[in-house]
Write an enzyme that holds these catalytic residues in place. Sequence first.
Site, PDB file in Angstrom:
ATOM      1  CD  GLU A   1     -21.753  55.336  24.478  1.00  0.00           C
ATOM      2  OE1 GLU A   1     -20.628  54.833  24.352  1.00  0.00           O
ATOM      3  OE2 GLU A   1     -21.966  56.337  25.190  1.00  0.00           O
TER       4      GLU A   1
ATOM      5  CE1 TYR B   1     -21.341  51.816  25.364  1.00  0.00           C
ATOM      6  CE2 TYR B   1     -20.863  50.183  23.657  1.00  0.00           C
ATOM      7  CZ  TYR B   1     -20.783  51.482  24.136  1.00  0.00           C
ATOM      8  OH  TYR B   1     -20.166  52.451  23.382  1.00  0.00           O
TER       9      TYR B   1
END
Lengths: 294, 383
Positions: free
Chosen positions: B189, B104
């Site tokens: 993101e 992530y």
Amino acid sequence: MSVLVDADTRVVVQGITGHQGTAHTVQMKAFGTQVVAGVTPGKGGSVVEGVPVFDSVAEAVEKTGANVSVIFVPAPFAKDAFIEAADAGLPLVVIVTEHIPFHDMLTMYHYGRLRGVRIIGPNCPGIGAPGKAKVGIIPNVVFRPGRVGVISRSGTLTYEIVNGIKEIGLGQSTCIGLGGDPVVGTSFVDALPFFEQDPDTDLLVLVGEIGGTAEEEAAEYLRHHFTKPVVAYIAGRSAPPGKRMGHAGAIIARGRGTAQSKLAALQTAGATVAEFPYDVPSLVVQGLREAGRR
Amino acid sequence: MVKLAEWRGKEIFRRCGIPVPTGVVVRSVEEADGAVRSAAVALPVVVKAQVLAGGRGKGGAVRFAASSEELRSVVVGMLGMEFKGETVKELLLEPKVVVGRELYLSIALDRTARLPVLLASGQGGVEIESMADDQLVHLPIHPFVGLTAYEKRRVGGAFALSTPASTELGRLLDAVWKAFQAEDAELVEINPLAVVDGHLVALDAKVIIEDDAGFRHPEYADLRDDRTPLEEIAREKGIAFVQLDGDIGVIANGAGLTMATLDVLGQFGGRPGVFLDLGGTDDPAKVTEAALLMAKAHPSVVFLNIFGGVTRCDTVARGLVAAMTLVPESDRFPLIARIRGNNEEEGRAILHSAGITALSDLKASAQAVVAAEASRPSARSAT
């Protein structure tokens, strides 16, 4: 004494030849503020409402001794206008302009820190100290000299509350509108020490709104470092998550920034929380009485 | 804020130097067929609905196809399907890959620190909200400095990559930072950032562009995304307009006062349907436009709350009276006004003479609005 501005404040208006710049120059002067210069590149040598206009901030400072700037220039040019003010050595800059990209504001904030410049705003109504000076757009009619300090993230709601304080027979020491953007130059936590130290402020009114955690941080500060009574109001109790409520910064994101969280934090910190904006003036009276200041 | 579809985010990634799979966007079965036939994408493929809501994998908005026939039936099934309120109009086809690890990575704004902050985790592929804080590397980035070598090493430590991915990480982090700045993003993101055949690849892209930076990004002007059609019209006119669940329309001046007005209504049991912030205007034409816009939302009753500081109450009143004559019969709404501040008596007098209830007390006005709504036989719902 007052906070950030006083009778020696000498204002340069950046963007004085625009509609807003001109209109609020008139109002600031009517308030009694020394508006000593205006800046609009290319319009140097002209005069607006009796105020001489210069091509650059540096020239305005040199010729008039201006020590505070207020910026009305449109958002795409606001960053450069601020850098110019900072480079001219001004220690305080009030930015009224709305819709400045936060990336620009990050640059402005951190540049200001390097240069030792305090920013109020952007997207803010500015500062007013009745009987001394007003830098910004808070309407003159709501003011009356007194001993209540006000800090707020909103504009009109603050005028309404400040006006209520006047109507109940009290007055204000200094009112600061911090601005409704996600990144502001001065937050509650930055402004609270000024009011704590100001001998002319007996009580503080704090007007917050949803979005971010500035009120929660203010509550932490109040708990440990603030000795004066505080009356708080938070707007946006009924706002749904994920929607921007008029201000760029007024958004509940990922469960953070709710009115409930802010109200709880302020209550825990000992602030008196008003349920309605129109309850603030009577709570101020009560707070002053309990503190033996009235 | 402008949320970009995944494929637009990946175009930005490609431009900034973040590795992404070679994909094709299709809007019909024919285009999907063509993409495979021209070898723009190789079977087997993953078919991803280009909607903005999350949870696509579990919700059937990401599927796989191993043959042309299977692709055809998947595409037919997905185009036009409803996903969390959005209609699927575009599909992204990418080669199916074998994912080694899922990581992530994101950069967003930390309002308190007034700094962008990079978040990284060695366990990606799940929602950031479900990650424990101790699994996350949290790195504030100074805008004048960018990411430094020691900070990149911290991310490297969290990811614990082997070569060649470990050697690709530094450049990728710079590219993500570049995307965040150059695109005026609120959020970049990558979840998951995957290791495929030993290399780093962004398998998803979530990019949100800040509204206020629109003047630097005309390329996003047509993307309305989250806004309702009326909210979009309002935005073009410079009016802050938010549609909510209830039926009462609220017009006030200033965001804080408008929010406070909703709150006061809520306290008395009223359910606001529209938030309309006039801002600091004293231009009667803008007031007229606002009222016409409000009429289109079909509120059951409208509450106008003005504090005239900079704004003059009589100007607002004149604009409003003018607007009411322009609203078509079918869209007329009952109106209760609360007017305080600059020239308030004159403002109220103008409204009274036009048959509009105008009060000065906020509490009494809010109660009158709630009562007026309750007395309506059947409130139309805001659309």
